[in-house]
Write an enzyme that holds these catalytic residues in place. Structure first.
Site, PDB file in Angstrom:
ATOM      1  N   ALA A 142       0.863  -1.180   0.000  1.00  0.00           N
ATOM      2  CA  ALA A 142       0.000   0.000   0.000  1.00  0.00           C
ATOM      3  C   ALA A 142       0.899   1.228   0.000  1.00  0.00           C
ATOM      4  O   ALA A 142       1.581   1.511   0.983  1.00  0.00           O
ATOM      5  CB  ALA A 142      -0.902  -0.009   1.230  1.00  0.00           C
ATOM      6  N   CYS A 183      -5.849  13.846   6.201  1.00  0.00           N
ATOM      7  CA  CYS A 183      -5.427  14.265   4.871  1.00  0.00           C
ATOM      8  C   CYS A 183      -6.428  15.186   4.178  1.00  0.00           C
ATOM      9  O   CYS A 183      -6.040  16.006   3.354  1.00  0.00           O
ATOM     10  CB  CYS A 183      -5.170  13.038   4.013  1.00  0.00           C
ATOM     11  SG  CYS A 183      -6.603  11.939   3.836  1.00  0.00           S
ATOM     12  N   CYS A 235     -10.170   5.054   8.353  1.00  0.00           N
ATOM     13  CA  CYS A 235      -9.583   4.842   7.032  1.00  0.00           C
ATOM     14  C   CYS A 235      -8.820   3.519   7.001  1.00  0.00           C
ATOM     15  O   CYS A 235      -8.955   2.740   6.054  1.00  0.00           O
ATOM     16  CB  CYS A 235      -8.653   5.997   6.683  1.00  0.00           C
ATOM     17  SG  CYS A 235      -7.896   5.863   5.049  1.00  0.00           S
TER      18      CYS A 235
END
Length: 391
Positions: free
Chosen positions: A34, A225, A128
């Site tokens: 990832a 983010c 997330c």
């Protein structure tokens, strides 16, 4: 410095395992990495590629490119996707970008907004990891016939006597265990965290330089983010128009002390920016009441509590969660673990009794459990409304 060797001997001494724990050569082991575009995940991908693994890099586009390009320290959009692609090109492994904007909004951003409107202080990074990276992306890794998925998180996965265990990172300053408490046992079995044993971020950057990565000196990303400049309220107002309705600031007896410009602008424990100075002793936000649009303030002592109810409990300890369990708990990412007693109270629910009262325990934050005599993460849950304050 260099990474660990790709092949090791098992405890039994009769099986050769690669560095990811599989009884086959690195070339026969497919790893999905990832890649956020930052230095950490880039080093993981480069390290595994250098060791000879069959690496596939995957980057998730989580939100609008334009907003990301205008914000320094973002991740998973804009420049970061470009940086991840450059690392893949340099190291010579395939790289894919997956559009997860809709999933990210549905699974993370919408709940973030609704939690703030309900008076909670959410931690979207945990959601997330739980709902996007370790659920949807992990399934994508399985669909690609990967043996495991690796990330750049600073946390350790260790083989225990009964199962794979989650442990804090070797570098306490970089430890991300608070944000990964909801990792399930099934997910943990599939995940690998190659940076968890490193002693400092300097070691990671040294590896990036060794591999010739352009991101070696790239600044770290911010925690949230999709919140430009840390202005949560403006994001909530954009997502939920009319959310910043004004209301009253009251003391714990209900006396009106002033007016506020919207509950979403306040958090539990806040002292500054209340606009009610000149009242003697300092006052702190002790409770938010979105239904009545009230911000309740009181003395610092009113913030102290020893009982912390939690829900959506994820248990990673050996055996089932039952009886009273002595442990250490962390109620905010910036605070050290404290001694506590953990008591299950029903399916997915528990009560944490802190042996020393803590201030500013906020609904919506995580309460993470640790073993009292080791670095092992035992799980955690989400803090709900406090039921009892310390005397």
């Amino acid at each position: 410095m260099t990474s660990t060797t790709a092949l090791t001997r098992s405890h039994a001494g009769d099986t050769t395992l690669n560095s990811l724990g599989f009884a086959k050569s690195p070339a026969q082991t497919r790893v999905v990495v990832a890649m956020s575009g930052g230095v950490d995940s880039s080093v993981v991908a480069a390290m595994l590629c250098r060791e000879g693994y069959d690496v596939i890099g995957v980057t998730l586009q989580l939100y609008d490119h334009g907003a990301a390009l205008a914000k320094k320290g973002a991740c998973c959009a804009g420049q970061d996707i470009h940086d991840a692609r450059r690392v893949a090109e340099r190291m010579g492994f395939p790289h894919y970008v997956l559009d997860y904007e809709n999933k990210f909004r549905e699974s993370v951003i919408d709940e973030f907004a609704d939690a703030y409107l309900s008076g909670a202080t959410p931690v979207p990074c945990i959601r997330c990891n739980e709902r996007v990276k370790f659920r949807d992306l992990l399934q994508t890794a399985r669909d690609l016939d990967a043996d495991c998925m690796a990330t750049g998180h600073y946390i350790q996965r260790k083989d225990g006597t009964q199962r794979a265990e989650l442990h804090m990172a070797a570098d306490a300053n970089r430890d991300q265990s608070y944000f990964l408490f909801s990792t399930t046992q099934e997910q943990l079995d599939f995940l690998r965290f190659p940076l968890g044993h490193l002693q400092s971020k300097a070691d990671t950057r040294a590896l990036a330089a060794e591999y010739g990565l352009s991101v070696a000196d790239k600044p770290d990303s911010q925690d949230i983010c999709f919140v430009p400049n840390g202005d949560y309220a403006s994001v909530i107002e954009k997502l939920r128009p009319g959310a910043a309705d004004p209301g009253e600031i009251v003391d714990m007896d209900g006396n009106v002390l002033g007016q506020h410009r919207g509950v979403i602008h306040y958090t539990i424990g806040q002292r500054r920016g209340l606009g009610i100075g000149g009242l003697g002793d300092p006052l702190y936000v002790v409770r938010l009441e979105p239904e009545t649009r009230r911000v309740v303030v009181g003395p610092k002592s009113a913030l102290a509590t020893t009982i912390v109810p939690v829900t959506e409990v994820n248990w990673l300890g050996d055996g089932s969660l039952e009886g009273e369990i002595a442990c250490m708990v962390r109620i905010r990412s910036t605070r050290p673990p404290r001694p506590a007693i953990l008591r299950p109270t029903g399916a997915g629910r528990a009560e944490v009794e802190l042996l020393t009262a803590e201030e500013g325990v906020s609904p919506g934050q995580a309460c993470v459990f640790y073993a009292p005599d080791s670095t092992r993460v035992l799980g955690g849950g989400w803090i709900t409304l406090r039921r009892r304050k310390a005397a």
